[in-house]
Write a protein that holds these residues in place. Structure first.
Motif, PDB file in Angstrom:
ATOM      1  N   GLU A   9      37.690  51.657  35.197  1.00  0.00           N
ATOM      2  CA  GLU A   9      39.095  51.984  35.442  1.00  0.00           C
ATOM      3  C   GLU A   9      39.885  51.719  34.164  1.00  0.00           C
ATOM      4  OE1 GLU A   9      43.221  51.155  36.403  1.00  0.00           O
ATOM      5  OE2 GLU A   9      41.760  49.729  35.671  1.00  0.00           O
TER       6      GLU A   9
ATOM      7  N   PRO B  53      45.432  45.713  38.419  1.00  0.00           N
ATOM      8  CA  PRO B  53      46.374  46.214  37.420  1.00  0.00           C
ATOM      9  C   PRO B  53      47.809  46.226  37.939  1.00  0.00           C
ATOM     10  CG  PRO B  53      44.457  47.642  37.525  1.00  0.00           C
ATOM     11  CD  PRO B  53      44.327  46.664  38.653  1.00  0.00           C
TER      12      PRO B  53
ATOM     13  N   GLY C  35      41.466  57.966  40.101  1.00  0.00           N
ATOM     14  CA  GLY C  35      41.132  56.931  39.135  1.00  0.00           C
ATOM     15  C   GLY C  35      40.202  57.515  38.086  1.00  0.00           C
TER      16      GLY C  35
ATOM     17  N   CYS D 203      44.326  57.883  43.806  1.00  0.00           N
ATOM     18  CA  CYS D 203      44.283  56.435  43.783  1.00  0.00           C
ATOM     19  C   CYS D 203      45.699  55.898  43.734  1.00  0.00           C
ATOM     20  CB  CYS D 203      43.451  55.934  42.631  1.00  0.00           C
ATOM     21  SG  CYS D 203      44.427  55.667  41.182  1.00  0.00           S
ATOM     22  N   ARG D 204      45.804  54.600  43.831  1.00  0.00           N
ATOM     23  CA  ARG D 204      47.114  53.998  44.010  1.00  0.00           C
ATOM     24  C   ARG D 204      48.003  54.045  42.772  1.00  0.00           C
ATOM     25  NH1 ARG D 204      45.089  48.505  46.667  1.00  0.00           N
ATOM     26  NH2 ARG D 204      43.131  49.158  45.739  1.00  0.00           N
ATOM     27  N   ALA D 205      47.394  54.192  41.592  1.00  0.00           N
ATOM     28  CA  ALA D 205      48.149  54.055  40.353  1.00  0.00           C
ATOM     29  C   ALA D 205      49.400  54.918  40.338  1.00  0.00           C
ATOM     30  CB  ALA D 205      47.267  54.384  39.166  1.00  0.00           C
TER      31      ALA D 205
ATOM     32  N   PRO E 177      38.635  46.910  38.660  1.00  0.00           N
ATOM     33  CA  PRO E 177      39.534  45.942  39.275  1.00  0.00           C
ATOM     34  C   PRO E 177      39.023  45.661  40.685  1.00  0.00           C
ATOM     35  CG  PRO E 177      40.710  47.894  38.494  1.00  0.00           C
ATOM     36  CD  PRO E 177      39.268  48.220  38.464  1.00  0.00           C
TER      37      PRO E 177
ATOM     38  N   CYS F 290      39.073  48.243  43.738  1.00  0.00           N
ATOM     39  CA  CYS F 290      39.605  49.525  43.264  1.00  0.00           C
ATOM     40  C   CYS F 290      38.944  50.659  44.047  1.00  0.00           C
ATOM     41  CB  CYS F 290      39.303  49.650  41.777  1.00  0.00           C
ATOM     42  SG  CYS F 290      39.455  51.309  41.153  1.00  0.00           S
ATOM     43  N   LEU F 291      39.759  51.512  44.649  1.00  0.00           N
ATOM     44  CA  LEU F 291      39.218  52.513  45.579  1.00  0.00           C
ATOM     45  C   LEU F 291      38.175  53.426  44.946  1.00  0.00           C
ATOM     46  CD1 LEU F 291      42.603  53.523  47.204  1.00  0.00           C
ATOM     47  CD2 LEU F 291      40.963  51.880  48.071  1.00  0.00           C
ATOM     48  N   PRO F 292      38.551  54.187  43.898  1.00  0.00           N
ATOM     49  CA  PRO F 292      37.555  55.103  43.356  1.00  0.00           C
ATOM     50  C   PRO F 292      36.357  54.391  42.721  1.00  0.00           C
ATOM     51  CG  PRO F 292      39.685  55.349  42.226  1.00  0.00           C
ATOM     52  CD  PRO F 292      39.882  54.360  43.292  1.00  0.00           C
TER      53      PRO F 292
ATOM     54  N   CYS G 202      45.910  46.457  43.934  1.00  0.00           N
ATOM     55  CA  CYS G 202      44.843  46.309  42.947  1.00  0.00           C
ATOM     56  C   CYS G 202      45.325  45.456  41.776  1.00  0.00           C
ATOM     57  CB  CYS G 202      44.311  47.653  42.490  1.00  0.00           C
ATOM     58  SG  CYS G 202      45.486  48.985  42.587  1.00  0.00           S
TER      59      CYS G 202
ATOM     60  N   TYR H 183      52.339  53.223  41.810  1.00  0.00           N
ATOM     61  CA  TYR H 183      52.746  51.920  41.260  1.00  0.00           C
ATOM     62  C   TYR H 183      54.254  51.847  41.038  1.00  0.00           C
ATOM     63  CZ  TYR H 183      48.115  50.109  39.788  1.00  0.00           C
ATOM     64  OH  TYR H 183      46.855  49.602  39.727  1.00  0.00           O
TER      65      TYR H 183
HETATM   66  S1  SF4 Z   1      42.065  53.405  40.093  1.00  0.00           S
HETATM   67 FE1  SF4 Z   1      41.680  51.541  41.204  1.00  0.00          FE
HETATM   68  S2  SF4 Z   1      42.843  49.965  40.197  1.00  0.00           S
HETATM   69 FE2  SF4 Z   1      43.620  51.946  39.537  1.00  0.00          FE
HETATM   70  S3  SF4 Z   1      45.244  52.332  41.010  1.00  0.00           S
HETATM   71 FE3  SF4 Z   1      43.468  53.312  41.818  1.00  0.00          FE
HETATM   72  S4  SF4 Z   1      42.640  51.785  43.223  1.00  0.00           S
HETATM   73 FE4  SF4 Z   1      44.047  50.726  41.890  1.00  0.00          FE
END
Ligand code: SF4
Lengths: 364, 346
Positions: A215, A50, A280, A78-80, A305, A308-310, A48, A83
């Motif tokens: 987001e 960010p 997210g 979510c992926r954050a 973004p 972005c999944l959510p 994503c 990270y």
């Molecule tokens: S909320 Fe969206 S932009 Fe943020 S990490 Fe999750 S998928 Fe990626």
């Protein structure tokens, strides 16, 4: 240690905390095209946005000689929350010898949490650490009040640009405060600064209020969201965001019995549309749309973004919310190729639409 | 009452359970058609442009079921099937997305929260919402769960003996008896990494499985491996991924890369898949370290099936040559494969 952190929003705050603990702090440069280019080059294509910007600024920070990066973790969905792990691997693959300290929620891995705290705490006493945290928190609360206020009055400034100049000054004031007394002085000075901005009188009925949801990173970091608050201010709109750092702290880090935050209410409002928290800020996004409407706002801009999944879930549902609550919502997806001009045109058209709708209502 | 089950997403893992479950509840079960071009296009039309291909396909299947005049479509809210892990946000918000985002679905979605500590999702409490909505007595629900669970375990048993998901589904449906592991005389064995809905939907993968068969290649997938075995490889990570199925793939991937039991690895991933952007990166790093042949196939729009055929053939050829000459292999192959030729932007 020479330490950096991810660049998001009012960065003086993270800087302050680390400085109080006696670290040499390197504030990464404000994300620029170069940051984004670096990020894109070293990230998986479908990461994503960010993620890409943040790795870009880490690389810039590493070039400036930092040996430690402090950041927050998370536990999904979510992926954050992942990270940090991937960022670390990428930086190491690139040959940077840098320690990435990732703060996860304490109950996930208590030992590691403590170990991390110890690393950051260094030789300071626990009391000093507690004091530093407390002070930073107070500072954060105060500075957010001004952040909000600036974007409320910006559209009415008599001298174009004066509100933003004031905001720069205010941030400097806070940046130079290192203890309670100085903080109090910064607050007082900031009030004076705000009061000195001359404002036009505008009829209540002509005021336009826009809420920004989405987001957290793209909502909070002006350098990658086309400085949307400023743009809207220049178009004559008051702006409020769904996210302020202090609120994030209240909601995420405060013990739950203290947690009577506005965000709880907002989540309730979102429940009809997204039943559970899906990661997210998707549920907050839908909740805030309803909340902004309830508080008399005229429109909402939804920032997400790319992919972005959510937020894709919220985006799917927004047309219905917008219809049911009779509030216009514009979704803008943001990525490295976001045509700035194109988005600006869409924002202008959106505000025109709202203004016409509003004026139409009052013209008898 | 007619219940529709979309032949998409986790149908390829829990289908045998859910189908039996509703049949036990004396309902008429209608499974949607095999994925086809028309159905995908419907799904694309009804979803937001940026969302991933598998979700678009799922929505397409739901629309197909509406046309089949079902009373309800079963769309479970998949939350967690492993302690501390969850599903991708889109799975967790799937019913919301359908109810509020797709025309005509509001009263059709039959949903429930699925939260369990393991792959076994047969605890009747997962289905209480359904019982409530349809006014079913709990003992009936319990019994349906029990019967369905037996069937599902049998399916998994075949699956773990080396029969892939489609074969295993077929076998339980026809009550085939098997004693031993599937045998093969192939000289090449590949590890195929991909979610069940990408791997086993023959439209999405353009019949990768048949292609491998026609090349006389043997393969192994994550679903053929026991959970405890998969976990072995990620337990020592500081932090694994958050999504259970991504972690299963990660575990399988690490096993393939590190145990020298396959000759090459193919990762099948769908355009727009968020978790895979990270998973793929971890595999890439791993293949860099192990030098095992690795290829990513990304399915999205604009493709020819021929292209895929060529790439798989080239990949397998290379492995055969390598095995013959035991030559050094350093490079990894990457690239995208797409499908749906002329369809609009996904
Ligand atoms: S909320 Fe969206 S932009 Fe943020 S990490 Fe999750 S998928 Fe990626």
């Amino acid at each position: 240690m020479k330490v950096a952190f991810p660049y998001m929003g009012t960065v003086v705050v993270y800087k302050k905390l680390l400085e109080l603990l006696g670290h040499e702090v390197v504030v990464p440069p404000r994300p620029s095209q170069k940051t984004i280019d670096l990020g894109v080059k070293y990230s998986p294509e479908f990461a994503c946005f960010p993620f890409k910007v943040i790795i870009g600024s880490y690389i810039e920070a590493c070039e400036m000689g930092v040996d430690t990066i402090v950041t927050s973790g998370g536990h999904g969905p979510c992926r954050a929350g992942f990270y940090g792990e991937i960022h670390k691997r990428i930086l190491h693959k690139m040959g940077y010898d840098v320690d990435v300290i990732i703060f996860d929620a304490i109950n996930r891995d208590k030992d590691r949490f403590i170990e991390n705290v110890k690393k950051v705490k260094g030789k300071n006493s626990w009391l000093k650490l507690a004091k530093a945290i407390r002070f930073t928190y107070d500072l954060l609360k105060q500075i957010d009040v001004f952040d909000k206020e600036i974007h409320r009055i910006k559209p009415y400034e008599e001298v174009p640009g004066s509100a933003y100049r004031a905001w720069q000054e205010i941030q400097k004031e806070f940046d130079s405060a290192y203890d309670k007394k100085q903080l109090k002085k910064a607050v007082d000075r900031s009030k004076e600064i705000i009061n000195s901005i001359r404002l036009k009188k505008v009829d209540e009925r002509e005021k336009i209020r826009i809420g920004i949801v989405g987001e957290i990173y793209v909502v909070m970091e002006p350098s990658i969201n086309m400085e949307i608050e400023k743009v809207l201010g220049e178009l004559g709109c008051e702006v409020e965001r769904s996210q302020y750092l202090s609120e994030w702290v209240d909601f995420n880090l405060m013990p739950s019995f203290l947690k009577k935050t506005h965000e709880e209410e907002v989540l309730k409002k979102g429940e009809k549309y997204i039943e559970i928290i899906i990661g997210g800020h998707a549920k907050q996004t839908v909740g805030f749309i309803v909340d902004f409407k309830d508080r008399g706002f005229d429109g909402v801009i939804h920032l997400m973004p790319f992919a972005c999944l959510p937020e894709l879930v919220s985006q799917s549902i927004i047309p219905k919310i917008s219809k049911e609550h009779d509030i216009p919502v514009l979704t803008l997806s943001i990525d490295e190729q976001t045509g700035k001009a194109n988005n600006l045109t869409r924002i202008e058209a959106f505000i025109d639409l709202i203004r016409n709708k509003k004026l139409g209502k009052f013209v008898v | 009452m007619k219940i529709g089950i979309p032949k998409a997403l986790l149908y390829y893992y829990y289908g045998p359970f859910w189908k039996t479950f509703f049949e036990e509840l004396e309902m008429e079960v209608v499974v949607s058609e095999d994925t086809n071009k028309k159905l995908i296009n419907e799904g694309i039309k009804a979803s937001v442009p940026e969302i991933c291909v598998p979700i678009k396909i799922f929505i397409g299947h739901c629309i197909d079921l509406i046309k089949k005049d079902v009373d309800y479509i079963f769309v479970p809210r998949m939350i967690s099937i492993y302690k501390g892990e969850v599903f991708c946000p889109k799975f967790m918000g799937l019913p919301d997305m359908l109810i509020h985002g797709v025309e005509g679905m509001e009263d059709k979605v039959l949903t429930c929260h699925i939260e369990s500590k393991s792959d076994d999702i047969s605890d009747y409490r997962n289905y209480i919402d359904i019982a409530e909505k349809l006014a079913l007595p709990h003992d009936k629900l319990k019994k349906a769960c029990r019967v369905a669970s037996e069937k599902w375990y049998r399916f998994r048993e075949y699956n773990k003996k080396g029969y892939h998901v489609l074969e295993a589904i077929d076998m339980v449906n026809n009550s085939v008896k098997i004693e031993s592991t599937k045998r093969s005389d192939s000289d090449v064995k590949l590890g195929i990494l991909g979610y069940v809905y990408n791997m086993y939907d023959s439209f999405v993968n353009m019949n990768v499985i048949d292609k491998l068969k026609s090349l006389n290649v043997d393969f192994i997938t994550f679903d053929m491996i026991d959970e405890s075995e998969l976990r072995k490889y990620i337990d020592d990570m500081d932090k694994a991924l958050f999504w259970t199925f991504s972690n299963k793939l990660l575990g399988a991937g690490y096993k393939f890369f590190r145990e020298n039991e396959v000759d090459g690895i193919i990762h099948i991933t769908a355009f727009g898949c968020g978790p895979d952007s990270f998973l793929g990166k971890l595999f890439e790093i791993e293949s860099d370290d192990t030098k095992l042949p690795f290829m990513t196939i990304r399915v999205d729009e604009h493709t020819g099936e021929n292209h895929l055929q060529t790439r798989i053939e080239a990949f397998v050829d290379m492995i055969r040559r390598k095995k013959a000459k035991v030559m050094q292999w350093g490079d990894k192959i990457e690239g995208s494969i797409s499908l749906y030729g002329d369809s609009s932007c996904l």
